[in-house]
Design a protein around this motif. Structure first.
Motif, PDB file in Angstrom:
ATOM      1  N   LEU A  67       0.832  -1.199   0.000  1.00  0.00           N
ATOM      2  CA  LEU A  67       0.000   0.000   0.000  1.00  0.00           C
ATOM      3  C   LEU A  67       0.870   1.254   0.000  1.00  0.00           C
ATOM      4  O   LEU A  67       0.638   2.187  -0.771  1.00  0.00           O
ATOM      5  CB  LEU A  67      -0.929  -0.008   1.213  1.00  0.00           C
ATOM      6  N   LEU A  68       1.884   1.269   0.846  1.00  0.00           N
ATOM      7  CA  LEU A  68       2.781   2.438   0.888  1.00  0.00           C
ATOM      8  C   LEU A  68       3.494   2.637  -0.445  1.00  0.00           C
ATOM      9  O   LEU A  68       3.716   3.775  -0.869  1.00  0.00           O
ATOM     10  CB  LEU A  68       3.795   2.300   2.024  1.00  0.00           C
ATOM     11  N   ASP A  69       3.816   1.535  -1.117  1.00  0.00           N
ATOM     12  CA  ASP A  69       4.459   1.648  -2.430  1.00  0.00           C
ATOM     13  C   ASP A  69       3.553   2.350  -3.440  1.00  0.00           C
ATOM     14  O   ASP A  69       3.998   3.225  -4.177  1.00  0.00           O
ATOM     15  CB  ASP A  69       4.851   0.268  -2.973  1.00  0.00           C
ATOM     16  N   VAL A  79      -6.342   6.417   0.869  1.00  0.00           N
ATOM     17  CA  VAL A  79      -6.644   5.048   1.268  1.00  0.00           C
ATOM     18  C   VAL A  79      -8.026   5.046   1.889  1.00  0.00           C
ATOM     19  O   VAL A  79      -8.358   5.921   2.689  1.00  0.00           O
ATOM     20  CB  VAL A  79      -5.620   4.545   2.307  1.00  0.00           C
ATOM     21  N   VAL A  80      -8.824   4.053   1.529  1.00  0.00           N
ATOM     22  CA  VAL A  80     -10.141   3.903   2.135  1.00  0.00           C
ATOM     23  C   VAL A  80     -10.193   2.565   2.868  1.00  0.00           C
ATOM     24  O   VAL A  80      -9.709   1.548   2.363  1.00  0.00           O
ATOM     25  CB  VAL A  80     -11.272   4.038   1.083  1.00  0.00           C
ATOM     26  N   ALA A  81     -10.724   2.609   4.099  1.00  0.00           N
ATOM     27  CA  ALA A  81     -10.856   1.402   4.923  1.00  0.00           C
ATOM     28  C   ALA A  81     -12.221   1.445   5.601  1.00  0.00           C
ATOM     29  O   ALA A  81     -12.771   2.530   5.821  1.00  0.00           O
ATOM     30  CB  ALA A  81      -9.738   1.341   5.965  1.00  0.00           C
ATOM     31  N   PRO A  82     -12.778   0.284   5.952  1.00  0.00           N
ATOM     32  CA  PRO A  82     -14.078   0.282   6.614  1.00  0.00           C
ATOM     33  C   PRO A  82     -14.064   1.010   7.959  1.00  0.00           C
ATOM     34  O   PRO A  82     -14.988   1.717   8.298  1.00  0.00           O
ATOM     35  CB  PRO A  82     -14.388  -1.201   6.813  1.00  0.00           C
ATOM     36  N   ALA A  83     -12.990   0.825   8.715  1.00  0.00           N
ATOM     37  CA  ALA A  83     -12.849   1.454  10.032  1.00  0.00           C
ATOM     38  C   ALA A  83     -11.367   1.476  10.383  1.00  0.00           C
ATOM     39  O   ALA A  83     -10.559   0.781   9.764  1.00  0.00           O
ATOM     40  CB  ALA A  83     -13.634   0.673  11.078  1.00  0.00           C
ATOM     41  N   MET A  84     -11.020   2.252  11.385  1.00  0.00           N
ATOM     42  CA  MET A  84      -9.620   2.369  11.802  1.00  0.00           C
ATOM     43  C   MET A  84      -9.059   1.006  12.237  1.00  0.00           C
ATOM     44  O   MET A  84      -7.885   0.732  12.045  1.00  0.00           O
ATOM     45  CB  MET A  84      -9.522   3.387  12.945  1.00  0.00           C
ATOM     46  N   SER A  85      -9.898   0.149  12.763  1.00  0.00           N
ATOM     47  CA  SER A  85      -9.445  -1.166  13.231  1.00  0.00           C
ATOM     48  C   SER A  85      -8.872  -2.018  12.100  1.00  0.00           C
ATOM     49  O   SER A  85      -8.119  -2.956  12.350  1.00  0.00           O
ATOM     50  CB  SER A  85     -10.596  -1.914  13.908  1.00  0.00           C
ATOM     51  N   HIS A  86      -9.198  -1.691  10.850  1.00  0.00           N
ATOM     52  CA  HIS A  86      -8.649  -2.462   9.737  1.00  0.00           C
ATOM     53  C   HIS A  86      -7.168  -2.164   9.505  1.00  0.00           C
ATOM     54  O   HIS A  86      -6.503  -2.902   8.779  1.00  0.00           O
ATOM     55  CB  HIS A  86      -9.460  -2.234   8.459  1.00  0.00           C
ATOM     56  N   ARG A  99       1.660   7.176   8.883  1.00  0.00           N
ATOM     57  CA  ARG A  99       2.495   6.862   7.708  1.00  0.00           C
ATOM     58  C   ARG A  99       1.749   7.141   6.403  1.00  0.00           C
ATOM     59  O   ARG A  99       2.338   7.620   5.442  1.00  0.00           O
ATOM     60  CB  ARG A  99       2.972   5.413   7.767  1.00  0.00           C
ATOM     61  N   ILE A 100       0.457   6.858   6.385  1.00  0.00           N
ATOM     62  CA  ILE A 100      -0.352   7.155   5.199  1.00  0.00           C
ATOM     63  C   ILE A 100      -0.373   8.665   4.955  1.00  0.00           C
ATOM     64  O   ILE A 100      -0.162   9.134   3.838  1.00  0.00           O
ATOM     65  CB  ILE A 100      -1.779   6.591   5.360  1.00  0.00           C
ATOM     66  N   SER A 102       1.777  10.897   6.099  1.00  0.00           N
ATOM     67  CA  SER A 102       3.112  11.417   5.792  1.00  0.00           C
ATOM     68  C   SER A 102       3.516  11.102   4.350  1.00  0.00           C
ATOM     69  O   SER A 102       4.398  11.753   3.800  1.00  0.00           O
ATOM     70  CB  SER A 102       4.158  10.876   6.778  1.00  0.00           C
ATOM     71  N   ALA A 103       2.830  10.131   3.730  1.00  0.00           N
ATOM     72  CA  ALA A 103       3.066   9.831   2.314  1.00  0.00           C
ATOM     73  C   ALA A 103       2.320  10.828   1.425  1.00  0.00           C
ATOM     74  O   ALA A 103       2.371  10.731   0.206  1.00  0.00           O
ATOM     75  CB  ALA A 103       2.633   8.405   1.992  1.00  0.00           C
ATOM     76  N   GLY A 104       1.609  11.767   2.055  1.00  0.00           N
ATOM     77  CA  GLY A 104       0.870  12.775   1.295  1.00  0.00           C
ATOM     78  C   GLY A 104      -0.510  12.321   0.868  1.00  0.00           C
ATOM     79  O   GLY A 104      -1.115  12.911  -0.024  1.00  0.00           O
ATOM     80  N   SER A 105      -1.031  11.273   1.509  1.00  0.00           N
ATOM     81  CA  SER A 105      -2.335  10.721   1.151  1.00  0.00           C
ATOM     82  C   SER A 105      -3.330  10.937   2.286  1.00  0.00           C
ATOM     83  O   SER A 105      -2.952  11.167   3.424  1.00  0.00           O
ATOM     84  CB  SER A 105      -2.224   9.226   0.869  1.00  0.00           C
ATOM     85  N   ARG A 106      -4.598  10.810   1.944  1.00  0.00           N
ATOM     86  CA  ARG A 106      -5.664  10.946   2.933  1.00  0.00           C
ATOM     87  C   ARG A 106      -6.143   9.565   3.341  1.00  0.00           C
ATOM     88  O   ARG A 106      -6.179   8.649   2.536  1.00  0.00           O
ATOM     89  CB  ARG A 106      -6.822  11.724   2.330  1.00  0.00           C
ATOM     90  N   LEU A 107      -6.510   9.437   4.601  1.00  0.00           N
ATOM     91  CA  LEU A 107      -7.095   8.205   5.113  1.00  0.00           C
ATOM     92  C   LEU A 107      -8.593   8.443   5.239  1.00  0.00           C
ATOM     93  O   LEU A 107      -9.035   9.309   5.996  1.00  0.00           O
ATOM     94  CB  LEU A 107      -6.499   7.824   6.469  1.00  0.00           C
ATOM     95  N   LEU A 108      -9.371   7.695   4.466  1.00  0.00           N
ATOM     96  CA  LEU A 108     -10.824   7.833   4.452  1.00  0.00           C
ATOM     97  C   LEU A 108     -11.443   6.594   5.092  1.00  0.00           C
ATOM     98  O   LEU A 108     -11.117   5.474   4.708  1.00  0.00           O
ATOM     99  CB  LEU A 108     -11.316   7.969   3.010  1.00  0.00           C
ATOM    100  N   LEU A 109     -12.315   6.795   6.071  1.00  0.00           N
ATOM    101  CA  LEU A 109     -12.951   5.687   6.771  1.00  0.00           C
ATOM    102  C   LEU A 109     -14.430   5.650   6.441  1.00  0.00           C
ATOM    103  O   LEU A 109     -15.113   6.679   6.517  1.00  0.00           O
ATOM    104  CB  LEU A 109     -12.761   5.826   8.285  1.00  0.00           C
TER     105      LEU A 109
END
Length: 141
Positions: A67-69, A79-86, A99-100, A102-109
């Motif tokens: 994923l980081l690659d 990145v999209v995930a169902p919940a933070m627990s994933h 880390r997501i 800091s890679a310049g990406s958004r974490l969407l839950l």
């Protein structure tokens, strides 16, 4: 006459899904992938792939490394995930979230985290009347 830009099909921002599936049935896995796809469809995001971590042990994950690659590829939105627990247990999930980002990406839950200490109890917000009571107003009110 050319159609307006809003009427032309365009690709939404590119995102990748991430799932942590330990001892999960195929039906549950399919439902989670479908929920990511529906979230992306409703938010006009382009789901380009889903990385799946199946390791129960909290150690470096090949899926997360992959994923980081892809997050290093230009024009990847997040990145999209169902919940933070994933992303893993709490401490690991928090680090992976950093880390997501800091890679310049958004974490969407898909499901937002619930507050751990709500300032007001939900029962305080519900006002119930006793059954059989009727509110009477004056004719002038």
């Amino acid at each position: 006459m050319e159609p307006l830009t809003e009427h032309r099909p365009v690709n939404g921002p590119v995102v990748y899904g991430f799932l942590r599936l330990v001892r999960v049935s195929q039906a549950r896995q399919d439902a989670l992938v479908a929920s990511l796809a529906e979230y992306c469809r409703s938010h006009e995001l382009q789901l380009s792939g889903v990385f799946t971590d199946r390791d129960a042990v909290a150690r470096p994950s090949e899926a997360f490394a992959g994923l980081l690659d892809v997050l290093a590829v230009p024009d990847v939105y997040g990145v999209v995930a169902p919940a933070m627990s994933h992303l893993g247990p709490k401490a690991i999930a928090a680090e992976r979230g950093r880390r997501i980002e800091s890679a310049g990406s958004r974490l969407l839950l898909v499901r937002r985290p619930r507050p751990t200490h709500p300032s007001v109890s939900p029962s305080v917000l519900i006002r119930r009347r006793h059954p059989g009571t009727t509110r009477v107003l004056d004719a002038e009110s």
